[in-house]
Design an enzyme around this catalytic site. Structure first.
Site, PDB file in Angstrom:
ATOM      1  N   SER A 127      -6.482  -5.227  -3.420  1.00  7.06           N
ATOM      2  CA  SER A 127      -5.675  -6.426  -3.159  1.00  7.06           C
ATOM      3  C   SER A 127      -4.793  -6.709  -4.382  1.00  7.06           C
ATOM      4  O   SER A 127      -4.001  -5.859  -4.763  1.00  7.06           O
ATOM      5  CB  SER A 127      -6.581  -7.602  -2.793  1.00  7.06           C
ATOM      6  OG  SER A 127      -5.837  -8.700  -2.318  1.00  7.06           O
ATOM      7  N   GLU A 220      -3.214  -4.891   8.703  1.00  6.75           N
ATOM      8  CA  GLU A 220      -2.890  -5.835   7.633  1.00  6.75           C
ATOM      9  C   GLU A 220      -1.496  -6.436   7.816  1.00  6.75           C
ATOM     10  O   GLU A 220      -0.569  -5.746   8.252  1.00  6.75           O
ATOM     11  CB  GLU A 220      -2.918  -5.133   6.269  1.00  6.75           C
ATOM     12  CG  GLU A 220      -4.261  -4.586   5.864  1.00  6.75           C
ATOM     13  CD  GLU A 220      -4.327  -4.297   4.376  1.00  6.75           C
ATOM     14  OE1 GLU A 220      -3.834  -5.127   3.577  1.00  6.75           O
ATOM     15  OE2 GLU A 220      -4.879  -3.245   3.999  1.00  6.75           O
ATOM     16  N   HIS A 250      -7.164  -6.588   5.874  1.00  7.68           N
ATOM     17  CA  HIS A 250      -7.008  -6.598   4.425  1.00  7.68           C
ATOM     18  C   HIS A 250      -8.372  -6.498   3.733  1.00  7.68           C
ATOM     19  O   HIS A 250      -9.278  -7.275   4.004  1.00  7.68           O
ATOM     20  CB  HIS A 250      -6.304  -7.892   4.012  1.00  7.68           C
ATOM     21  CG  HIS A 250      -5.918  -7.955   2.571  1.00  7.68           C
ATOM     22  ND1 HIS A 250      -5.004  -7.094   2.001  1.00  7.68           N
ATOM     23  CD2 HIS A 250      -6.310  -8.792   1.568  1.00  7.68           C
ATOM     24  CE1 HIS A 250      -4.843  -7.404   0.732  1.00  7.68           C
ATOM     25  NE2 HIS A 250      -5.631  -8.414   0.442  1.00  7.68           N
TER      26      HIS A 250
END
Length: 280
Positions: A127, A220, A250
């Site tokens: 991330s 995502e 995600h």
């Protein structure tokens, strides 16, 4: 009709809930990068001394820590046969861009100063940490620092303008929302140019970067930007492997303890690392 593990997890995350995980418990040794940045060496019986994953955690640049990613660190250590040096870089809004990039570069320099060969280091991030892997590589290259053996970027935010159509069309298949992205702009970018290459690697000159694995989920909201980055990297001569897991949301890798697709994704990361770092 039975609900798949991935669909069940996504439902919980979209509802703001948490999952009852039983994390692996690796050995953890505290360290420090300079005076201000805590770091931790995470090892398992599989870790070998000549291979280090330099790990940057997720959390939208405003949260997260090594403590919250210990299970993922342990699984990465097992999959790659590596020690994991995880960095608790400074967080926004108190420390906006580019503070985290500076901390991540300082951590890489620290490992080199401690005698680690660049050929035995692989930065890995998830991330926000996936973004910071790429940003750190760009900063290191521009500073004339030797590149590591390879790098792994998991579900990174690569375009702080967030222009991909998936931001609109994948909202049903991801727990990350456009409001999260607005928060990143407000707290992390904090009025800086969002197209600065160290903030948005999609707009960077990527030549000279090491072999890279970019792993993302097809569900995502960030997938369009990630795919565009992979294409740009390949066009600029980077040896880039794009591992797009169909339907995944995600950071699904972080739920490897309860999600088979997450565990499989971590194993693919380990295989990539072992490919590029020969055992001594």
């Amino acid at each position: 009709m039975a609900v798949s593990p991935a669909a069940g997890i996504l439902r919980v995350l979209k509802g703001g809930g948490s999952l009852p995980l039983t994390p692996r418990r690796p050995a953890v040794e505290p360290a420090r990068v300079g005076e201000a940045v805590p770091a931790f060496l995470v090892t398992t019986p599989a870790s070998r001394p000549d291979l280090t994953l330099l790990f940057f955690h997720g959390g939208g640049f405003t949260g997260g820590s090594t403590a919250g990613h210990l299970d993922l660190c342990a699984r990465l250590a097992d999959a790659a046969g590596a020690g994991v040096f995880s960095v608790d870089y400074r967080l926004a809004p108190e420390h906006p861009f580019p503070a985290a990039v500076a901390d991540c570069l300082a951590a890489y320099r620290y490992l080199l100063a401690e005698g680690h060969s660049p050929a035995g280091i692989v930065p890995v991030g998830i991330s926000a940490g996936g973004t910071l892997v790429i940003s750190m590589l760009l900063a290191a290259r521009d500073a004339g620092v030797a590149m590591p053996a390879a790098a792994v970027s998991l579900s990174p935010a690569v375009d702080m303008l967030f222009l991909g159509e998936s931001v609109l069309f994948n909202q049903e298949t991801d727990w990350l929302t456009p409001n999260h992205l607005v928060g990143i702009l407000k707290d992390y970018i904090a009025g800086h140019d969002p197209t600065d290459p160290l903030a948005s690697p999609l707009y960077a000159d990527l030549q000279g970067l090491p072999p890279m694995l970019v792993q993302a989920g097809g569900g995502e909201i960030l997938i369009d930007g990630i795919a565009a980055f992979v294409s740009a990297a390949a066009l600029q001569g980077v040896s880039v492997t794009f591992d797009c897991a169909e339907g995944m949301f995600h950071c699904w890798q972080a739920f490897a303890a309860v999600l088979p697709e997450g565990a499989a994704a971590v194993e693919r990361v380990g295989a990539f690392v072992r490919r590029w770092v020969a055992e001594e």
